[in-house]
Write an enzyme that holds these catalytic residues in place. Structure first.
Site, PDB file in Angstrom:
ATOM      1  N   ALA A 337       0.823  -1.210   0.000  1.00  0.00           N
ATOM      2  CA  ALA A 337       0.000   0.000   0.000  1.00  0.00           C
ATOM      3  C   ALA A 337       0.855   1.258   0.000  1.00  0.00           C
ATOM      4  CB  ALA A 337      -0.911  -0.006   1.226  1.00  0.00           C
ATOM      5  N   ILE A 339       3.927   1.719  -1.191  1.00  0.00           N
ATOM      6  CA  ILE A 339       4.787   1.942  -2.358  1.00  0.00           C
ATOM      7  C   ILE A 339       3.924   2.297  -3.568  1.00  0.00           C
ATOM      8  CG2 ILE A 339       6.516   0.925  -3.879  1.00  0.00           C
ATOM      9  CD1 ILE A 339       6.970  -1.153  -1.607  1.00  0.00           C
ATOM     10  N   GLU A 341       3.599   1.685  -6.748  1.00  0.00           N
ATOM     11  CA  GLU A 341       4.189   0.809  -7.773  1.00  0.00           C
ATOM     12  C   GLU A 341       4.037   1.372  -9.184  1.00  0.00           C
ATOM     13  OE1 GLU A 341       2.968  -1.879  -4.384  1.00  0.00           O
ATOM     14  OE2 GLU A 341       2.039  -0.267  -5.506  1.00  0.00           O
ATOM     15  N   ASP A 383      27.692  27.598 -27.404  1.00  0.00           N
ATOM     16  CA  ASP A 383      28.644  27.928 -28.446  1.00  0.00           C
ATOM     17  C   ASP A 383      28.085  29.138 -29.201  1.00  0.00           C
ATOM     18  OD1 ASP A 383      30.788  27.738 -30.102  1.00  0.00           O
ATOM     19  OD2 ASP A 383      30.005  26.087 -31.308  1.00  0.00           O
ATOM     20  N   ASP A 731      29.300  20.653 -30.828  1.00  0.00           N
ATOM     21  CA  ASP A 731      29.077  19.955 -32.091  1.00  0.00           C
ATOM     22  C   ASP A 731      30.241  19.054 -32.512  1.00  0.00           C
ATOM     23  OD1 ASP A 731      30.908  21.881 -32.714  1.00  0.00           O
ATOM     24  OD2 ASP A 731      29.607  23.019 -34.058  1.00  0.00           O
ATOM     25  N   ASP A 735      34.046  18.299 -28.246  1.00  0.00           N
ATOM     26  CA  ASP A 735      33.041  18.737 -27.269  1.00  0.00           C
ATOM     27  C   ASP A 735      32.431  17.567 -26.508  1.00  0.00           C
ATOM     28  OD1 ASP A 735      33.231  21.452 -27.957  1.00  0.00           O
ATOM     29  OD2 ASP A 735      31.891  21.184 -29.658  1.00  0.00           O
ATOM     30  N   ASN A 797      -1.435   6.661  -1.762  1.00  0.00           N
ATOM     31  CA  ASN A 797      -0.757   5.629  -0.965  1.00  0.00           C
ATOM     32  C   ASN A 797      -0.883   5.902   0.526  1.00  0.00           C
ATOM     33  OD1 ASN A 797       1.016   5.575  -3.721  1.00  0.00           O
ATOM     34  ND2 ASN A 797       0.818   3.572  -2.784  1.00  0.00           N
ATOM     35  N   ASN A 825      -3.003   0.717  -7.387  1.00  0.00           N
ATOM     36  CA  ASN A 825      -1.757   1.477  -7.592  1.00  0.00           C
ATOM     37  C   ASN A 825      -1.265   1.444  -9.031  1.00  0.00           C
ATOM     38  OD1 ASN A 825      -1.793   2.063  -4.913  1.00  0.00           O
ATOM     39  ND2 ASN A 825      -0.101   0.729  -4.342  1.00  0.00           N
ATOM     40  N   ASP A 829      -4.991   3.923 -10.737  1.00  0.00           N
ATOM     41  CA  ASP A 829      -4.375   5.246 -10.560  1.00  0.00           C
ATOM     42  C   ASP A 829      -3.595   5.701 -11.788  1.00  0.00           C
ATOM     43  OD1 ASP A 829      -5.345   5.387  -8.070  1.00  0.00           O
ATOM     44  OD2 ASP A 829      -3.447   5.207  -6.998  1.00  0.00           O
TER      45      ASP A 829
END
Length: 1060
Positions: A337, A339, A341, A383, A731, A735, A797, A825, A829
């Site tokens: 509950a 967490i 998920e 640049d 570029d 770099d 939660n 979850n 949700d």
């Protein structure tokens, strides 16, 4: 390798190779000394024996293949996350409990296994995505290997070997280079076969134009751009032919150092601000879950462990393993509950949608988390060439001769692209071109090798950008009076074509570094031979003895006239314009009958470039132009937007200081009259500063000119140390390490190399600074929306935890089982949380300062609000469970229609003692088409019979969470000001979630898996009546929040130290 290469590592994220200090500086030694050092003769090359000996010492000419992480270590790394570890423990425990229950059989067996399997599935998918992202990290190194040459033409044992594999080269080898060849190793130029040798090395050094090379030695402390006697691996010969001596191979080459830097920078990549927040949240969650689990066990220990006191000491302990397991399952349910998920999936979805929106604005995001990081960018290191400017040279000023020797005429030229229709020439003579302007147009059109074409709705230059810009000027100047356009070919350069038909070019005097000019000999329709020259103004003035006036008359170029032209040149140069002069010569006695054929006596003069200066003497000077790489039109507003958004802009360029300063003033990085003596320095000056961080902390914009890649890395490193979130553009190959090191590496899509793109987090499809600013705004909007759905999911939660905690505290039967919580979850949700990612952005989103990367996701007030909401969710879900068992009606809604038996609250709270109750009977009740009877075991009414009460609890939880998603539309705004239809996607998502809930209620197989039954109309009315108050409660809390926001925001907030 050289000193420019040595310094790459100093005071930076990596240290130089210890051997660097012993490197032989071939660029600073004469050719004989180089040959002596490598024991080679340039004519015969190395012998086979010497090659073998060198290979034993130096190995093969190839870049190291860094051993990446093994697949198992990558997989294990995905579980190095607090939330994931909690889920893993919960899944293992659930599986063990399911196995234990399964041995006893029963209908609930399939339900028990669904939960651990779903959690394992989530973890597997998460690991696969993580491993896939990690495996992409080394692609920049693979791209680097692709730019290496595969073959080389080498002299060994006095024999030329045309296609030797480049990896077999050793130091001391003699290599021949021709036009189009890719340089196979770092080499010292020994001998120029052609008059000039030009190499395109911008990808390595950042220089915008091809570089002239020489075999003459240069200073030992020259930087990489200054090593004119060296050619570097991975660069390309664009003009000329030469012989070179290999000095460095493999990882000792400049490109090898870049390879090492990319690898080290990749190892040092940090988590994004959001990832850090979620990890912190996971750690807090672990602690909270641990405390609550222990508390739940403590308050329920009496149910599975009892004893008697004898003589004041506890004796006769009784332990119920079944009850102990039951409360252990409650603890697991609590973990499930607590967490969220579904959070990783929703975050990934939101970021993916964000990347699509950014792609529509020409920002191609390569790494999903960088979308969110953009939102808290505090510094943009940009640049200049191609990002702030168009990277398309354009003539800004034309200076022609006046009616007398003491006067010059100046014309301002508009336009920023190669489109001849882009802009006009101001103060142009009403009657058209005079003789002097005609001569300028003629020389500019004919003494020119460039071209311009129109393709894909844009104008593209072919050849030197400066020459293309001059041809565009000719188009803007038009044709002489009484003439119409050229005969055939492209309409883009019709005026240039007309001039080339009018005067036919028969010979070219190629440009070289000594005389700094290019000339062409033309044959006009009248049969007269003329020489047209363009080049550096100072050099043309030195070789000119006359000047042409407005009407075409020629007068002596006296000292006053020279001074006048020199003054115009100085004014244009100080305005960051690159100047080119034009001159001609009509007296060419040696070429009077020359027609371009090689059997003519004059042809021999053209074969020797040393004759060109004498041919280009006694010239007639006609005028000059000033060119520049103009700033993009939209950049000025983008810089203003950055200032309003609290983002500092630092310009880091390889260009010279004056040019860069002029552009920075024009685009608004600096004010027109601002004193920038302390804000504009070269890269070398920056590296010599004692307190670099103090320089970087200055308010406003900063400029670093003549900057090398190592300077970029040092700037990024110091800014990050100071707590800044840095976006860096680049570029070239050089770099790539800085792009990898920055929080957001931004590569150029048009001008960028594959190496830069692979090292970056984001690619600009249009190479435009304005796109970066738009992407930052989009990143801020995405972050705000992510904050909304993260708060929404966490509040949900908290409600689930409160529900389970109250269930355990009151001692009533379990109202929500883990598989139901997982469903809520993950699935129910998910759609509303994802839809919150479509919330419209705030209108003032780019008027606020950037959020600090350590700003908390959830403030103390928000946490309090969701604790109140969570408490209500807990009371509502547990309350409706109790109501069904204890009331025949509630709020006027009749509940006795299914025939279920009512019990007292005391009986419900002590259901575990049911077996000791006398005369306790339960009548059957209906749920949909099912009838539940308890004649054989009335006490099962509190376990098997709780199915209807559980369904009501789950339905209330789903309904509350749908209403709560409306609360999340705005952090503090009322639903009256931000109505639900402000985000129609949310209304659609709520419909989908309710539809999914109906699916598991009314499809028998799914209802059995989730342990629920269908509900009647009255029961649905009760669900909605209990769920709706969550909106009213949050509206009251939002009103309090708005009323007290001034008080809360006036509290002192710790700010990062900025030394102004």
């Amino acid at each position: 390798m050289g000193k420019g290469g040595e310094d790459y590592g100093k005071r930076e994220i990596i240290t130089s190779n210890p051997a660097d200090s012993d490197v032989f500086p071939a660029w600073a030694k004469d050719i004989e000394e180089c040959e002596k050092r490598y024991r080679v003769n340039r004519k015969s090359g190395l012998s086979s024996a010497e090659v073998e000996n060198q290979r034993k010492i130096y190995g093969y000419n190839e870049l190291e293949k860094h051993e990446g992480q093994s697949i198992w270590s990558l997989i294990l790394e995905q579980f190095n996350d607090t939330l994931v570890r909690i889920l893993l423990v919960a899944a293992v425990i659930s599986f063990v409990l399911a196995w234990y229950d399964g041995e006893e059989g029963g209908e609930m067996e399939i339900t028990a296994f669904v939960e651990p399997l779903v959690i394992f599935l989530i973890l597997i998918v998460n690991a696969i995505v993580g491993v896939w992202q990690e495996s992409n990290a080394e692609k920049a190194l693979e791209a680097l290997k692709e730019i290496q040459s595969e073959q080389a033409t080498v002299i060994r044992d006095g024999v030329k070997i045309p296609n030797l594999p480049a990896k077999e080269l050793v130091p001391g080898d003699i290599v021949e280079l021709k036009v189009g060849d890719k340089v196979p190793a770092d080499m010292r130029v020994l001998e120029l076969v052609s008059s000039t040798l030009r190499v395109e090395q911008g990808s390595l050094t950042g220089e915008s134009e091809a570089v002239n090379k020489t075999n003459k030695l240069v200073s030992e402390d020259a930087d990489i751009q200054g090593k004119r006697s060296m050619v570097f691996a991975g660069t390309t010969v664009v003009n000329g032919n030469c012989f070179c001596l290999v000095t460095q191979i493999g990882m000792e080459m400049e490109i090898g150092k870049v390879h090492t830097q990319i690898h080290v920078a990749a190892q040092n990549e940090e988590d994004t601000p959001l990832k850090k927040k979620l990890n912190e949240f996971g750690e807090v969650l672990t602690m909270i879950i641990g405390v609550i689990c222990v508390f739940v066990w403590l308050i329920n220990v009496k149910y599975f462990l009892s004893w008697e006191y004898i003589d004041g000491w506890p004796r006769h302990f009784k332990f119920s393993f079944e009850k102990c397991t039951y409360y252990f399952e409650i603890a697991v349910a609590l973990a499930v509950a607590a967490i969220p998920e579904g959070l990783p999936a929703v975050i990934t979805t939101c970021l993916a949608l964000g990347t699509r929106k950014m792609a529509q604005k020409n920002a191609l995001v390569r790494k999903l988390p960088s979308v969110e990081t953009l939102g808290c960018t505090t510094v943009i290191c940009s640049d200049k060439t191609g990002t702030l400017t168009t990277n398309q040279m354009a003539v800004a000023k034309l200076v022609a001769m006046g009616g007398e020797a003491s006067r010059l005429r100046s014309f301002r030229v508009d336009g920023t692209t190669y489109n001849p229709s882009d802009g006009k020439i101001h103060d142009w003579p009403n009657g058209g071109m005079d003789s002097n302007l005609e001569m300028i147009a003629k020389i500019a059109a004919i003494c020119n090798d460039a071209g311009v074409t129109h393709s894909d709705h844009k104008f593209v230059a072919h050849g030197m950008p400066t020459e293309a810009a001059i041809k565009v000027l000719v188009e803007k100047m038009g044709l002489p009076k009484g003439h119409s356009g050229g005969s055939a070919g492209s309409d883009v350069l019709r005026c240039c074509q007309w001039w080339n038909e009018y005067e036919r070019r028969i010979a070219t005097l190629e440009f070289d570094r000594n005389r700094k000019s290019m000339g062409v000999i033309v044959n006009s329709k009248s049969g007269r031979r003329s020489l047209f020259v363009k080049g550096a103004v100072e050099n043309l003035l030195e070789r000119s003895s006359k000047m042409q006036l407005l009407d075409g008359s020629v007068v002596t170029l006296d000292q006053n006239s020279r001074n006048l032209v020199s003054k115009a040149l100085q004014d244009m140069s100080s305005g960051a314009l690159r100047c080119l002069g034009f001159a001609y010569k009509d007296e060419l006695p040696e070429f009077e009958t020359y027609d371009g054929k090689d059997d003519h006596p004059a042809h021999d003069l053209l074969l020797d470039p040393s004759n060109y200066s004498s041919i280009e003497s006694n010239l007639t000077f006609v005028g000059l132009v000033g060119l520049r790489d103009p700033p993009r039109e939209e950049v000025h507003q983008a810089i203003e937007d950055c200032k309003a958004a609290g983002i500092r802009v630092m310009v880091i360029t390889g260009d010279n200081k004056n040019t860069a300063e002029a552009i920075c003033r024009e685009i608004g990085v600096f004010g027109p009259m601002e004193d920038i003596s302390s804000k504009s320095i070269t890269g070398k000056e920056f590296m010599e500063l004692l307190d670099k961080k103090a320089h970087l902390r200055q308010s406003g914009g900063l400029l670093f000119s003549r900057a090398e890649p190592r300077h970029k890395q040092e700037i990024v490193r110091l800014l990050k140390e100071d707590g800044e979130v840095v976006a860096m553009t680049g570029d070239g190959v050089n770099d790539a390490p800085a792009l990898k090191l920055a929080d957001i590496g931004i590569a150029m899509g048009i001008a960028g190399t594959e190496v830069a793109k692979e090292a970056s987090d984001m690619v600009l499809a249009d190479d435009n600074f304005n796109t970066i600013v738009a992407a930052v705004g989009e990143g801020r909007s995405i972050y705000n929306n992510m904050k909304a759905f993260i708060r929404y999911m966490i509040s949900s939660n908290i409600g689930e935890v409160a529900s389970i905690f109250l269930t355990a505290a009151l001692g009533i039967p379990e109202g929500l089982i883990p598989v139901q919580l997982l469903w809520v979850n993950l699935v129910t949700d998910g759609p509303p949380a994802t839809a919150l990612g479509f919330n419209p952005p705030d209108k003032d989103i780019m008027k606020k300062p950037p959020r600090r990367s350590d700003d908390s996701l959830i403030t103390a007030w928000i946490l309090f609000r969701y604790l109140v909401i969570g408490l209500y969710v807990g009371i509502a879900t547990v309350g409706i469970f109790i109501i069904w068992y204890t009331h025949c009606s509630f709020l006027g809604i009749e509940l006795s229609g299914d025939g279920h038996t009512l019990v007292t609250y005391s009986q419900l709270a002590n259901w575990g003692q049911c077996s000791s109750w006398k005369n306790f009977t339960v009548s059957p009740f209906t749920a949909g088409n099912q009838v539940f009877s308890f004649e054989s075991n009335p006490c099962d009414y509190f376990q098997g019979g709780k199915v209807k009460a559980m369904t009501l609890s789950l339905s209330v939880l789903v309904a509350i969470e749908m209403f709560n998603s409306l609360n999340a539309l705005s952090e503090d705004g009322s639903l009256l000001t931000m109505p639900p239809w402000a985000n129609p996607w949310l209304l659609l998502a709520m419909s989908v979630s309710f539809g999914l809930h109906f699916l598991i209620l009314y499809v028998p197989f799914l209802a059995q898996v989730f342990g629920i039954v269908p509900l009647s109309f009255n029961e649905w009315l009760l669900v909605l009546a209990v769920a709706f108050p969550v909106i009213l409660i949050d509206e009251i809390l939002k009103f309090i929040g708005r009323s007290t926001s001034g008080t809360r925001s006036s509290r002192p907030r710790p700010l990062k130290h900025k030394s102004e």
